[in-house]
Design an enzyme around this catalytic site. Structure first.
Site, mmCIF file in Angstrom:
data_model
loop_
_atom_site.group_PDB
_atom_site.id
_atom_site.type_symbol
_atom_site.label_atom_id
_atom_site.label_comp_id
_atom_site.label_asym_id
_atom_site.label_seq_id
_atom_site.Cartn_x
_atom_site.Cartn_y
_atom_site.Cartn_z
ATOM 1 N N ASP A 130 2.016 22.982 -3.924
ATOM 2 C CA ASP A 130 0.724 23.326 -4.445
ATOM 3 C C ASP A 130 0.069 24.673 -3.748
ATOM 4 O O ASP A 130 0.193 24.782 -2.469
ATOM 5 C CB ASP A 130 -0.389 22.284 -3.949
ATOM 6 N N TYR A 153 -4.397 31.881 -1.467
ATOM 7 C CA TYR A 153 -3.544 31.579 -0.279
ATOM 8 C C TYR A 153 -2.870 32.706 0.274
ATOM 9 O O TYR A 153 -2.286 32.815 1.485
ATOM 10 C CB TYR A 153 -2.932 30.136 -0.283
ATOM 11 N N LYS A 168 -3.476 28.389 -8.646
ATOM 12 C CA LYS A 168 -4.870 28.519 -9.049
ATOM 13 C C LYS A 168 -5.542 30.010 -9.242
ATOM 14 O O LYS A 168 -5.174 30.827 -8.516
ATOM 15 C CB LYS A 168 -5.911 27.577 -7.652
ATOM 16 N N HIS A 178 -10.033 27.338 -9.758
ATOM 17 C CA HIS A 178 -9.965 26.970 -8.241
ATOM 18 C C HIS A 178 -11.334 26.428 -7.852
ATOM 19 O O HIS A 178 -11.618 25.368 -6.973
ATOM 20 C CB HIS A 178 -9.791 28.155 -7.345
#
Ligand code: NAD
Length: 284
Positions: free
Chosen positions: A49, A54, A79, A112
């Site tokens: 994931d 990120y 996402k 997200h």
């Protein structure tokens, strides 16, 4: 009965999703991300994931290429970040994610967050436009499943006013101490698989003694009890660690079953801990 990390939940479109996902939030791009993702895959994780936000998709892509496991045997989620919401910008952001991950298709793509900063008054339109792009990418076969994250029932109801394809997944904060009963009931009713982010309440779970007695009873750790609780509720947890011993510990959850009364005890901890984030209040 789930017996290993390779066993799957099934989404309503028939796609199988390995029952524990390896989380990568705050995993720095570079050697840490490459090494930890490879370690996780080596230990049997098949579901990774990540998210554009990120900023580690390039390293995760490198780990996927180098891990020695067939791409088709891995399940990769990313996402769409808030600032990329909208039809054209979603298509562009998806291309960037795919180029960073160096992949030809994605297994799961999520919106997200339901309310992007600056769109507190038109988030419904933004989500519908974003979703139209998701549906196009899905129809083109570039994504095997599409879903949302941090959506409450009313956010999904709003999306469904124009959606042709219903979300297959909703990824929400969920852990012992935070049950999210209302959203889980809604998702179960609509065949939407619930994924749990922060299955350890982002580490807060370990600072409490709430699960110590249960862990001792099963000769397991608090982390393992928490993950087992998720699986027995039919919820897919996304534990995160970059430490090899913890990555292994978090995978070793298939040799015990929590009793009904222990499940109930953990259920009754609802409301004790949590990040405090509210997707109606907090716009990033
Ligand atoms: P988490 O609940 O997985 O907790 C991570 C913390 O627990 C880290 O500090 C880690 O070192 C520690 N830990 C992990 N295993 C341990 C063990 N066995 N023993 C002791 N400590 C241990 O928190 P998270 O990373 O925020 O959430 C998991 C994943 O969910 C993320 O990595 C990310 O992939 C996803 N996520 C999604 C959203 C979203 O908005 N969709 C938000 C946050 C996280």
């Amino acid at each position: 009965m789930l017996k290993s990390l390779k066993d799957c939940f099934k989404l309503y479109n028939g796609i199988e999703i390995p029952c524990v996902g390896y989380g990568t939030y705050l995993t720095p791009n570079g050697k840490t991300a490459v090494d930890s993702v490879k370690e996780a895959i080596c230990l049997g994780y098949r579901h990774i994931d990540t998210a554009a936000a990120y900023e580690n998709e390039k390293s995760i892509g490198k780990a996927i290429k180098e891990c020695g496991i067939d791409r088709k045997d891995l399940f990769i989620t990313s996402k769409l970040w808030n600032s990329d919401q909208g039809y054209d910008s979603t298509l562009k952001a998806f291309d960037k994610t795919m180029s960073d991950l160096n992949l030809e298709y994605l297994d799961l793509y999520l919106i997200h967050w339901p309310i992007a900063k600056g769109h507190e008054n038109d988030w419904q339109i933004m989500n519908r436009e974003t979703w139209r792009a998701f549906e196009k990418l899905y129809d083109q076969g570039k994504i095997r499943a599409i879903g949302v994250s941090n959506f409450k029932p009313h956010h999904i109801d709003s999306l469904m006013q124009t959606a042709k394809i219903a979300p297959m997944v909703n990824q929400i904060e969920l852990h012992p101490g935070m049950n999210q009963n209302e959203t889980v009931a809604y998702c179960n009713q609509h065949n939407i698989l619930v994924e749990a982010w922060g299955p350890f309440s982002q580490g807060m779970l370990f600072g409490l003694d709430l699960l110590q007695a249960i862990a001792a009873k099963y000769k397991k750790t608090i982390a393992q009890v928490a993950l087992r609780w998720h699986l027995q509720k039919g919820i897919l947890p996304l534990p995160k660690s970059v430490t090899p011993s913890r990555i292994a510990e978090n995978a070793d959850i298939f040799d015990f079953t929590l009793s009904d009364s222990d499940m109930l005890y953990i259920d009754n901890l609802d409301g004790r801990i949590g990040s405090g984030l509210d997707s109606d209040e907090c716009a990033f």
